[in-house]
Design a protein around this motif. Sequence first.
Motif, mmCIF file in Angstrom:
data_model
loop_
_atom_site.group_PDB
_atom_site.id
_atom_site.type_symbol
_atom_site.label_atom_id
_atom_site.label_comp_id
_atom_site.label_asym_id
_atom_site.label_seq_id
_atom_site.Cartn_x
_atom_site.Cartn_y
_atom_site.Cartn_z
ATOM 1 N N ILE A 109 7.804 5.665 1.927
ATOM 2 C CA ILE A 109 6.442 5.612 2.451
ATOM 3 C C ILE A 109 5.457 6.209 1.453
ATOM 4 O O ILE A 109 4.351 5.686 1.269
ATOM 5 N N CYS A 110 5.848 7.281 0.752
ATOM 6 C CA CYS A 110 4.974 7.880 -0.284
ATOM 7 C C CYS A 110 4.697 6.882 -1.406
ATOM 8 O O CYS A 110 3.550 6.738 -1.843
ATOM 9 N N ILE A 111 5.734 6.207 -1.879
ATOM 10 C CA ILE A 111 5.546 5.207 -2.947
ATOM 11 C C ILE A 111 4.632 4.091 -2.467
ATOM 12 O O ILE A 111 3.732 3.651 -3.190
ATOM 13 N N LEU A 112 4.822 3.636 -1.248
ATOM 14 C CA LEU A 112 4.004 2.563 -0.701
ATOM 15 C C LEU A 112 2.539 2.981 -0.584
ATOM 16 O O LEU A 112 1.643 2.255 -1.012
ATOM 17 N N VAL A 113 2.288 4.154 -0.045
ATOM 18 C CA VAL A 113 0.913 4.627 0.135
ATOM 19 C C VAL A 113 0.233 4.861 -1.216
ATOM 20 O O VAL A 113 -0.912 4.443 -1.426
ATOM 21 N N ILE A 114 0.922 5.525 -2.141
ATOM 22 C CA ILE A 114 0.341 5.780 -3.462
ATOM 23 C C ILE A 114 0.057 4.471 -4.195
ATOM 24 O O ILE A 114 -0.984 4.318 -4.830
ATOM 25 N N GLY A 115 0.965 3.509 -4.088
ATOM 26 C CA GLY A 115 0.754 2.208 -4.725
ATOM 27 C C GLY A 115 -0.455 1.482 -4.184
ATOM 28 O O GLY A 115 -1.241 0.895 -4.929
ATOM 29 N N ILE A 116 -0.630 1.519 -2.890
ATOM 30 C CA ILE A 116 -1.785 0.861 -2.277
ATOM 31 C C ILE A 116 -3.076 1.557 -2.695
ATOM 32 O O ILE A 116 -4.076 0.902 -3.014
ATOM 33 N N GLY A 171 9.795 -5.926 8.017
ATOM 34 C CA GLY A 171 9.075 -4.959 8.842
ATOM 35 C C GLY A 171 9.541 -3.542 8.543
ATOM 36 O O GLY A 171 9.899 -3.208 7.416
ATOM 37 N N LYS A 172 9.574 -2.692 9.572
ATOM 38 C CA LYS A 172 9.944 -1.289 9.378
ATOM 39 C C LYS A 172 11.405 -1.097 8.995
ATOM 40 O O LYS A 172 11.786 -0.025 8.540
ATOM 41 N N ARG A 173 12.237 -2.114 9.147
ATOM 42 C CA ARG A 173 13.656 -1.979 8.813
ATOM 43 C C ARG A 173 13.879 -1.774 7.312
ATOM 44 O O ARG A 173 14.951 -1.343 6.908
#
Length: 167
Positions: free
Chosen positions: A41-48, A28-30
Amino acid sequence: MKHLIWSILNLTILFCFFYLIIGFIIKGKRVFKPTFKVFSICILVIGIIQILSASNSEKNTNIIKITEDYDNKNNTEFKKVILEDNLTLDIEMLVKYSINNIEYVPIESHSSLTGFVSGYVWEFESIYTESYIKGQKATYTANGVLKWNLFGFTIYNESKTISGIMN
């Protein structure tokens, strides 16, 4: 060496993305550490976004027709040329010739990247080559753009004009 470093950087970001996805599903958020939270969060959003937009991208075939008016009954022959030889990747070109008695007439050309090409896209734009007689050598001039991508986004476009002689 710069091509190897760029490819390793691309793979590192890709592994970070997969780590974050799997970690987010499991923990989760941990998974988002406070010191790297914004970066993660930037890597996650850009990847998606890249995954969602990958289906919409058109593929470049890098095939250029040189001559349309040739006899289909003639034999054909391919000549392979390495346009650029680097440590981790090569830019190769194939030229298809129609053999008309002793004259070789160029029909089409195809160019591609080979090797460890993570983070690169080659766009073959044009070629100039002429017919030649058997036993002689053909000159060529090829133009293209080597795109340096980071996580799917083009960061730098490197124009290349390569000339040489085909045996």
